[in-house]
Enzyme design. Sequence first.
Site, PDB file in Angstrom:
ATOM      1  N   ASP A 171       0.870  -1.183   0.000  1.00 41.13           N
ATOM      2  CA  ASP A 171       0.000   0.000   0.000  1.00 41.13           C
ATOM      3  C   ASP A 171       0.897   1.220   0.000  1.00 41.13           C
ATOM      4  O   ASP A 171       2.030   1.146   0.509  1.00 41.13           O
ATOM      5  CB  ASP A 171      -0.906   0.010   1.251  1.00 41.13           C
ATOM      6  CG  ASP A 171      -2.154   0.865   1.006  1.00 41.13           C
ATOM      7  OD1 ASP A 171      -2.009   2.052   0.644  1.00 41.13           O
ATOM      8  OD2 ASP A 171      -3.265   0.335   1.162  1.00 41.13           O
ATOM      9  N   THR A 228     -11.981  -7.346  -6.828  1.00 46.37           N
ATOM     10  CA  THR A 228     -13.299  -6.883  -6.358  1.00 46.37           C
ATOM     11  C   THR A 228     -13.233  -5.378  -6.095  1.00 46.37           C
ATOM     12  O   THR A 228     -14.032  -4.846  -5.332  1.00 46.37           O
ATOM     13  CB  THR A 228     -13.716  -7.608  -5.052  1.00 46.37           C
ATOM     14  OG1 THR A 228     -12.682  -7.417  -4.079  1.00 46.37           O
ATOM     15  CG2 THR A 228     -13.934  -9.090  -5.265  1.00 46.37           C
ATOM     16  N   ARG A 230     -12.067  -2.126  -8.623  1.00 46.87           N
ATOM     17  CA  ARG A 230     -12.652  -1.411  -9.751  1.00 46.87           C
ATOM     18  C   ARG A 230     -12.092  -1.988 -11.043  1.00 46.87           C
ATOM     19  O   ARG A 230     -10.887  -2.274 -11.137  1.00 46.87           O
ATOM     20  CB  ARG A 230     -12.334   0.094  -9.677  1.00 46.87           C
ATOM     21  CG  ARG A 230     -13.140   0.846  -8.652  1.00 46.87           C
ATOM     22  CD  ARG A 230     -14.633   0.878  -9.004  1.00 46.87           C
ATOM     23  NE  ARG A 230     -15.431   1.629  -8.057  1.00 46.87           N
ATOM     24  CZ  ARG A 230     -16.101   1.102  -7.030  1.00 46.87           C
ATOM     25  NH1 ARG A 230     -16.060  -0.200  -6.804  1.00 46.87           N
ATOM     26  NH2 ARG A 230     -16.838   1.869  -6.244  1.00 46.87           N
ATOM     27  N   GLU A 259     -18.886  -1.799 -17.156  1.00 51.03           N
ATOM     28  CA  GLU A 259     -20.128  -2.239 -16.503  1.00 51.03           C
ATOM     29  C   GLU A 259     -21.295  -1.409 -17.034  1.00 51.03           C
ATOM     30  O   GLU A 259     -21.117  -0.212 -17.261  1.00 51.03           O
ATOM     31  CB  GLU A 259     -20.009  -2.068 -14.983  1.00 51.03           C
ATOM     32  CG  GLU A 259     -18.911  -2.925 -14.393  1.00 51.03           C
ATOM     33  CD  GLU A 259     -18.780  -2.786 -12.877  1.00 51.03           C
ATOM     34  OE1 GLU A 259     -19.694  -2.245 -12.243  1.00 51.03           O
ATOM     35  OE2 GLU A 259     -17.752  -3.226 -12.349  1.00 51.03           O
ATOM     36  N   HIS A 277     -20.594  -7.317  -9.910  1.00 49.34           N
ATOM     37  CA  HIS A 277     -20.381  -6.200  -8.961  1.00 49.34           C
ATOM     38  C   HIS A 277     -21.306  -6.305  -7.744  1.00 49.34           C
ATOM     39  O   HIS A 277     -22.125  -5.421  -7.480  1.00 49.34           O
ATOM     40  CB  HIS A 277     -20.571  -4.848  -9.668  1.00 49.34           C
ATOM     41  CG  HIS A 277     -19.923  -3.704  -8.937  1.00 49.34           C
ATOM     42  ND1 HIS A 277     -19.379  -2.622  -9.561  1.00 49.34           N
ATOM     43  CD2 HIS A 277     -19.742  -3.467  -7.612  1.00 49.34           C
ATOM     44  CE1 HIS A 277     -18.891  -1.767  -8.668  1.00 49.34           C
ATOM     45  NE2 HIS A 277     -19.108  -2.268  -7.462  1.00 49.34           N
ATOM     46  N   GLY A 279     -19.994  -7.055  -4.597  1.00 45.17           N
ATOM     47  CA  GLY A 279     -19.119  -7.078  -3.411  1.00 45.17           C
ATOM     48  C   GLY A 279     -19.822  -6.638  -2.139  1.00 45.17           C
ATOM     49  O   GLY A 279     -19.664  -7.251  -1.084  1.00 45.17           O
ATOM     50  N   ALA A 280     -20.594  -5.566  -2.233  1.00 44.51           N
ATOM     51  CA  ALA A 280     -21.266  -5.043  -1.033  1.00 44.51           C
ATOM     52  C   ALA A 280     -22.660  -5.645  -0.870  1.00 44.51           C
ATOM     53  O   ALA A 280     -23.433  -5.205  -0.024  1.00 44.51           O
ATOM     54  CB  ALA A 280     -21.374  -3.524  -1.130  1.00 44.51           C
TER      55      ALA A 280
HETATM   56  C1  MLT Z   1     -18.533   0.278  -3.299  1.00 46.53           C
HETATM   57  O1  MLT Z   1     -17.835   1.176  -3.789  1.00 46.53           O
HETATM   58  O2  MLT Z   1     -18.677   0.169  -2.072  1.00 46.53           O
HETATM   59  C2  MLT Z   1     -19.282  -0.682  -4.182  1.00 46.53           C
HETATM   60  O3  MLT Z   1     -18.873  -0.580  -5.478  1.00 46.53           O
HETATM   61  C3  MLT Z   1     -20.733  -0.488  -3.927  1.00 46.53           C
HETATM   62  C4  MLT Z   1     -21.697  -1.029  -4.956  1.00 46.53           C
HETATM   63  O4  MLT Z   1     -22.025  -2.188  -4.958  1.00 46.53           O
HETATM   64  O5  MLT Z   1     -22.194  -0.280  -5.770  1.00 46.53           O
END
Ligand code: MLT
Length: 302
Positions: A171, A228, A230, A259, A277, A279-280
């Site tokens: 990082d 996961t 961008r 996307e 997409h 992830g969340a």
């Molecule tokens: C994020 O930036 O937290 C994710 O890309 C959220 C999402 O699913 O749009």
Amino acid sequence: MRILVTDGMDKAAMETLRGQGHEIIEQFYEPDQLGAALREFDCAVIRSATKIRAQQIQEAKGSRLKLLIRAGVGVDNIDVEAAQAAGIQVKNTPRASSRAVAELAMAHMFSCARNISIAGHTMREGKWEKKAYSKGFELCGKTLGVLGYGRIGQTIGAMAQALGMQVLAYDIYQVDSLECPTMHYVPMDEVLAKADIITLHTPAIEGKPFINAETIAKMKDGVVFINTSRGNNVDEAALLDALNSGKVRAAGLDVYATEPTPCPELLAHPHVSCTPHIGAGTVEAQARIGEEIVSIISSFQV
Ligand code: MLT
């Protein structure tokens, strides 16, 4: 406040906001109508489908719009500079989805290690390819390289250690990791050279994708690559070449450069485990995101 929710939001959080006297309108707008629509709201809550660029900000400038909330971590779909210059505050929910994203990255690792995605796909075609998919590998004992060691990176570091993996992290900022105390910070080239699996947890980085033909060439032969973060962080043509040559053994992808219409060759590749997409996308993360949004709106001051 009059609040526009364009890409969905946790129902309980919307009820809380309504209970506090706010008006919530759920409506998605196409880019050419969004700017004018935003003028009618004090606040807009968006996820990744809605993009608020300089044009929409310009159209909404001088109206009642004062707050944009990105329900998620990355604010790359909002022109933050243009918004701030127009007197519109931009907030996000940086903590709420770390575990959900880390667990999805782990799921893709398991999927790549054990051919879960392709094996399931061929079974649904009526095939029983036990022999072909019986040459998986175990994560225990492998070295995980984490590029981007913020909240999500640290969470995945701790999960990987619990599985018996060694963790190497890179990082630009180095912090004491409470989540994963025995990982090692190393230069990026060392992560590339030593990791059996590389997982990406940086924000969207502008310019040439930093995972490209040159950085892939520095990776171990047969590396597994997980993204996961961008899609624009990865040169997808270079990744596809590396998958075809076997340089990259398998890839787990949740994000794509284009996307919602990702490169079809990547999606069709037998060694790609892919999700759209998400992830969340857990009930728990969305509830936490909702709570963070309620808190942002409750404490908002012009
Ligand atoms: C994020 O930036 O937290 C994710 O890309 C959220 C999402 O699913 O749009």
